[in-house]
Motif scaffolding. Structure first.
Motif, PDB file in Angstrom:
ATOM      1  N   UNK A  30       6.255  54.770  19.872  1.00 54.67           N
ATOM      2  CA  UNK A  30       6.458  54.892  18.434  1.00 54.67           C
ATOM      3  C   UNK A  30       6.223  56.327  17.992  1.00 54.67           C
ATOM      4  N   UNK A  31       6.954  56.720  16.975  1.00 52.23           N
ATOM      5  CA  UNK A  31       6.666  57.966  16.259  1.00 52.23           C
ATOM      6  C   UNK A  31       5.699  57.610  15.148  1.00 52.23           C
ATOM      7  N   UNK A  32       4.512  58.178  15.201  1.00 51.72           N
ATOM      8  CA  UNK A  32       3.437  57.799  14.285  1.00 51.72           C
ATOM      9  C   UNK A  32       3.721  58.357  12.890  1.00 51.72           C
ATOM     10  N   UNK A  33       3.667  57.490  11.891  1.00 48.18           N
ATOM     11  CA  UNK A  33       3.855  57.923  10.506  1.00 48.18           C
ATOM     12  C   UNK A  33       2.544  57.965   9.727  1.00 48.18           C
ATOM     13  N   UNK A  34       1.553  57.217  10.183  1.00 53.63           N
ATOM     14  CA  UNK A  34       0.230  57.240   9.560  1.00 53.63           C
ATOM     15  C   UNK A  34      -0.790  56.772  10.579  1.00 53.63           C
ATOM     16  N   UNK A  81       9.779  49.349  12.013  1.00 52.19           N
ATOM     17  CA  UNK A  81       8.540  49.918  11.477  1.00 52.19           C
ATOM     18  C   UNK A  81       7.419  48.963  11.837  1.00 52.19           C
ATOM     19  N   UNK A  82       6.381  49.473  12.505  1.00 54.78           N
ATOM     20  CA  UNK A  82       5.357  48.580  13.050  1.00 54.78           C
ATOM     21  C   UNK A  82       3.958  49.112  12.796  1.00 54.78           C
ATOM     22  N   UNK A  83       3.009  48.181  12.709  1.00 49.79           N
ATOM     23  CA  UNK A  83       1.581  48.488  12.757  1.00 49.79           C
ATOM     24  C   UNK A  83       1.076  48.043  14.123  1.00 49.79           C
ATOM     25  N   UNK A  84       0.252  48.890  14.762  1.00 54.44           N
ATOM     26  CA  UNK A  84      -0.182  48.640  16.131  1.00 54.44           C
ATOM     27  C   UNK A  84      -1.667  48.281  16.164  1.00 54.44           C
ATOM     28  N   UNK A  85      -2.035  47.096  16.665  1.00 59.49           N
ATOM     29  CA  UNK A  85      -3.454  46.735  16.780  1.00 59.49           C
ATOM     30  C   UNK A  85      -4.185  47.643  17.772  1.00 59.49           C
ATOM     31  N   UNK A  86      -5.470  47.821  17.535  1.00 60.78           N
ATOM     32  CA  UNK A  86      -6.255  48.635  18.467  1.00 60.78           C
ATOM     33  C   UNK A  86      -6.546  47.891  19.762  1.00 60.78           C
ATOM     34  N   UNK A  87      -6.494  46.573  19.733  1.00 62.73           N
ATOM     35  CA  UNK A  87      -6.709  45.775  20.936  1.00 62.73           C
ATOM     36  C   UNK A  87      -5.405  45.659  21.718  1.00 62.73           C
ATOM     37  N   UNK A  88      -5.486  45.909  23.019  1.00 63.22           N
ATOM     38  CA  UNK A  88      -4.317  45.800  23.890  1.00 63.22           C
ATOM     39  C   UNK A  88      -4.433  44.479  24.644  1.00 63.22           C
ATOM     40  N   UNK A  89      -3.452  43.600  24.461  1.00 65.17           N
ATOM     41  CA  UNK A  89      -3.563  42.241  24.971  1.00 65.17           C
ATOM     42  C   UNK A  89      -2.288  41.837  25.685  1.00 65.17           C
ATOM     43  N   UNK A  90      -2.457  41.129  26.800  1.00 68.70           N
ATOM     44  CA  UNK A  90      -1.295  40.778  27.624  1.00 68.70           C
ATOM     45  C   UNK A  90      -0.528  39.581  27.091  1.00 68.70           C
ATOM     46  N   UNK A  91      -1.207  38.694  26.371  1.00 66.83           N
ATOM     47  CA  UNK A  91      -0.555  37.525  25.804  1.00 66.83           C
ATOM     48  C   UNK A  91      -0.449  36.332  26.737  1.00 66.83           C
ATOM     49  N   UNK A  92      -0.836  36.494  28.007  1.00 68.42           N
ATOM     50  CA  UNK A  92      -0.619  35.409  28.963  1.00 68.42           C
ATOM     51  C   UNK A  92      -1.865  34.976  29.723  1.00 68.42           C
ATOM     52  N   UNK A  93      -2.954  35.691  29.631  1.00 66.99           N
ATOM     53  CA  UNK A  93      -4.165  35.320  30.371  1.00 66.99           C
ATOM     54  C   UNK A  93      -4.886  34.158  29.675  1.00 66.99           C
ATOM     55  N   UNK A 145       2.773  52.310  23.425  1.00 63.65           N
ATOM     56  CA  UNK A 145       2.184  51.014  23.101  1.00 63.65           C
ATOM     57  C   UNK A 145       2.389  50.084  24.290  1.00 63.65           C
ATOM     58  N   UNK A 146       1.343  49.811  25.069  1.00 61.65           N
ATOM     59  CA  UNK A 146       1.477  48.843  26.180  1.00 61.65           C
ATOM     60  C   UNK A 146       1.635  47.422  25.655  1.00 61.65           C
TER      61      UNK A 146
END
Length: 389
Positions: A30-34, A81-93, A145-146
């Motif tokens: 992402x290109x950071x806007x804020x 346009x996206x907001x990115x959480x600080x937690x990185x989560x795989x979604x499958x564990x 963004x992983x």
């Protein structure tokens, strides 16, 4: 690209670093806007968080525009346009399957390092030390963004960045703190710390049905915000005894729910406060748990203690006897951000809350090093700083 880079204690610099590239087919760029400086970034700034390395890019509260996606990304497209959480989560564990996203088993490549002290590793975090993955953060012009299908929320409306940016961390964190306090209709809730997380915990406590919210701090502008924007009653712990005041306000019973939104760098009064400061500085304890001790003492029997404040390691003289004998329930944890994104976005878009009320400073990324110093020293009325690359 330009980014804010950690070099040592109280040494953050704006530097040119390589622009991130896709490393896995599940990544996005992402290109950071804020982006924003979080209170927990100050634990890095002040040298309390182990695992930092010279050259680390800071920041875990970013949003921006998707400019590239990996071949396996299905939910995002270039231009989103996206907001990115600080937690990185795989979604499958196992943990992600139970919406315990900040406990993800698969996103900390350095899990063995932190497991030595914690027993198990939490999820990897953006811009928050090599113990938690060593991921480059979002106080930069661009961000990798992983696991881009798990977490980033698309902003489909024209709501300004400033209103949705805090979905990345502090709004969900304050909301989960209130949820963890098990608030029932009519409850009294006491909140230690009136920084941004504390402010959102105040707002959220009302949403969960609190009848009385009491905010505790020593910084006048934070207490003023808690009163003016949060309708909270306030206690300045430099001017009055917190325990005595809370007992007077609750008929001697104590608050039903207590929230420690302070964490490792709590400012204590008297001999105990000085002792904590000295022990932390010379390495005899990792955290200064003054607010935690006080919350345990003040919480009513059978009440609930919620701890969103970040603690790093071992804390001295935590009153576990009172905790056990008063039958206090304790709920803690880094925020499971992804769990809360949709409902909180709905509140913002419906006009129920405008999170931008916490912003006191908005500057360019190039002013980031000076803003770290201002925020850390609680100067110029700084409560929340937003940086625009």
């Amino acid at each position: 690209m330009n980014a804010l880079v950690w070099h040592d204690e109280k040494d953050v610099r704006l530097e040119e670093v390589p622009k991130p590239e896709l490393a896995n087919p599940t990544d996005a760029i992402i290109e950071v806007t804020a982006t924003a400086i979080c209170g927990s970034d100050l634990h890095l700034y002040n040298g309390y968080m182990p695992g930092m390395r010279e050259g680390d890019v800071l920041g875990h509260e970013p949003m921006g525009e998707v400019i590239e996606v990996g071949s396996e990304v299905e939910t995002l497209e270039v231009g989103d346009r996206v907001v990115v959480p600080f937690t990185i989560s795989c979604g499958s564990c196992w943990f992600c399957g139970r919406e315990l996203y900040s406990l993800c088993d698969n996103t900390n490549p350095n899990a063995e390092l932190i497991s030595e002290t914690m027993g198990h590793s939490p999820a990897g975090l953006l811009g928050y030390s090599h113990l938690l993955g060593g991921y480059a953060g979002g106080q930069a012009e661009y961000l990798r963004v992983p696991y881009a299908d798990v977490g980033p929320i698309t902003v489909d409306s024209d709501v300004p960045d400033e209103e949705v940016l805090f979905l990345s961390d502090i709004f969900p964190t304050g909301y989960m703190a209130a949820e963890n306090a098990d608030i029932e209709d009519g409850d009294t809730v006491a909140i230690w710390g009136c920084g941004p997380v504390g402010q959102f915990a105040i707002q959220s406590a009302w949403l969960f049905g609190a009848n009385q919210v009491i905010a505790i701090d020593r910084v006048p502008e934070r207490l003023e915000m808690a009163s003016d924007h949060g309708d909270a009653e306030t206690i300045n712990f430099e001017h009055e005894d917190v325990y005595d005041r809370l007992m007077a306000m609750t008929g001697g019973r104590g608050p039903d729910g207590c929230i420690d939104a302070v964490g490792t760098e709590a400012h204590g009064m008297g001999v105990a406060g000085v002792a904590d400061q000295v022990k932390q500085e010379i390495g005899l304890e990792d955290d200064r748990p003054h607010a935690l001790r006080q919350a345990i003492k003040c919480c009513r029997k059978g009440g609930t203690l919620s701890v969103p404040g970040v603690y790093i390691g071992e804390s001295d003289n935590v009153p576990f006897g009172p905790l056990m004998n008063k039958a206090i329930t304790v709920k803690t944890g880094q925020t499971h951000v992804q769990r809360y994104l949709d409902p909180l976005m709905g509140m913002i878009e419906d006009g129920e809350i405008d999170p931008s009320f916490v912003i006191t400073h908005q500057v360019g990324l190039e002013e980031g090093p000076e803003m770290y110093e201002t925020f850390n020293n609680k100067e110029d009325g700084c409560i929340k700083a937003v940086l625009t690359p």
